[in-house]
Design a protein around this motif. Sequence first.
Motif, short mmCIF file in Angstrom:
data_model
loop_
_atom_site.label_atom_id
_atom_site.label_comp_id
_atom_site.label_asym_id
_atom_site.label_seq_id
_atom_site.Cartn_x
_atom_site.Cartn_y
_atom_site.Cartn_z
N GLY A 132 -21.36 7.43 -64.27
CA GLY A 132 -21.62 6.22 -63.50
C GLY A 132 -21.87 4.97 -64.32
O GLY A 132 -21.42 3.89 -63.98
N GLY A 133 -22.60 5.09 -65.42
CA GLY A 133 -22.89 3.93 -66.26
C GLY A 133 -21.68 3.39 -67.00
O GLY A 133 -21.69 2.25 -67.48
N ASN A 134 -20.63 4.21 -67.10
CA ASN A 134 -19.39 3.78 -67.76
C ASN A 134 -18.23 3.62 -66.78
O ASN A 134 -17.09 3.44 -67.21
N GLN A 166 -10.84 0.95 -60.53
CA GLN A 166 -12.21 0.67 -60.96
C GLN A 166 -13.21 1.28 -59.97
O GLN A 166 -12.87 1.58 -58.83
N PHE A 167 -14.46 1.41 -60.44
CA PHE A 167 -15.57 1.86 -59.61
C PHE A 167 -16.72 0.88 -59.71
O PHE A 167 -16.81 0.11 -60.65
N SER A 168 -17.62 0.98 -58.74
CA SER A 168 -18.86 0.21 -58.79
C SER A 168 -19.90 0.97 -59.60
O SER A 168 -19.67 2.08 -60.06
N THR A 169 -21.07 0.37 -59.72
CA THR A 169 -22.16 1.05 -60.41
C THR A 169 -22.68 2.22 -59.60
O THR A 169 -23.41 3.05 -60.13
N GLY A 170 -22.33 2.31 -58.35
CA GLY A 170 -22.87 3.36 -57.48
C GLY A 170 -21.94 4.53 -57.27
O GLY A 170 -22.00 5.17 -56.24
N THR A 171 -21.08 4.83 -58.21
CA THR A 171 -20.22 6.00 -58.07
C THR A 171 -21.11 7.23 -58.10
O THR A 171 -21.92 7.40 -59.00
#
Length: 156
Positions: free
Chosen positions: A54-56, A84-89
């Motif tokens: 999640g952090g990456n 892309q993903f958000s920080t909340g994956t």
Amino acid sequence: MQIYCWISGLNGVYWSTTGTSRAGTGSSGANFNQLSSPTGITFDSSDNLYVVDGGNYRVLKYAPGVTNGTIVAGNGTSGVALNQFSTGTRYIVVDSAQNLYISDTYNNRAMYWPNGSSSGIMIAGSGSYGTALNQTAYPYGLWLDSNASLFIAEYQ
């Protein structure tokens, strides 16, 4: 950040006191042998480990015995594009063909990521928060049944 294995036996699941690390080095980072805020894991039938890093903003795949992961979803940057993903994956499911289903919580969508693809497909939600039938309100948990029906739990 490291991912350890557990052991399932006749008397249930228990923590192995001699466990081995499958992913991560114990320190946060963005190299392929490091993780930053891992939020979900799953295995496929070949014992490949998939980690939502999640952090990456990525999902890494670790083959058995390999300590460097390969990116199988996401591009390592936060955003709303289909790669892309958000920080909340949060959570991940893998099917028998190694296709991925990923809850991208703060982008309010569930993504289908075909095996080998460099981009995902939004399969639930509209990308904006909402309670209409074509929207999601912070999707979290995922479960894929034997008929390939995807169930999504929303946080709100």
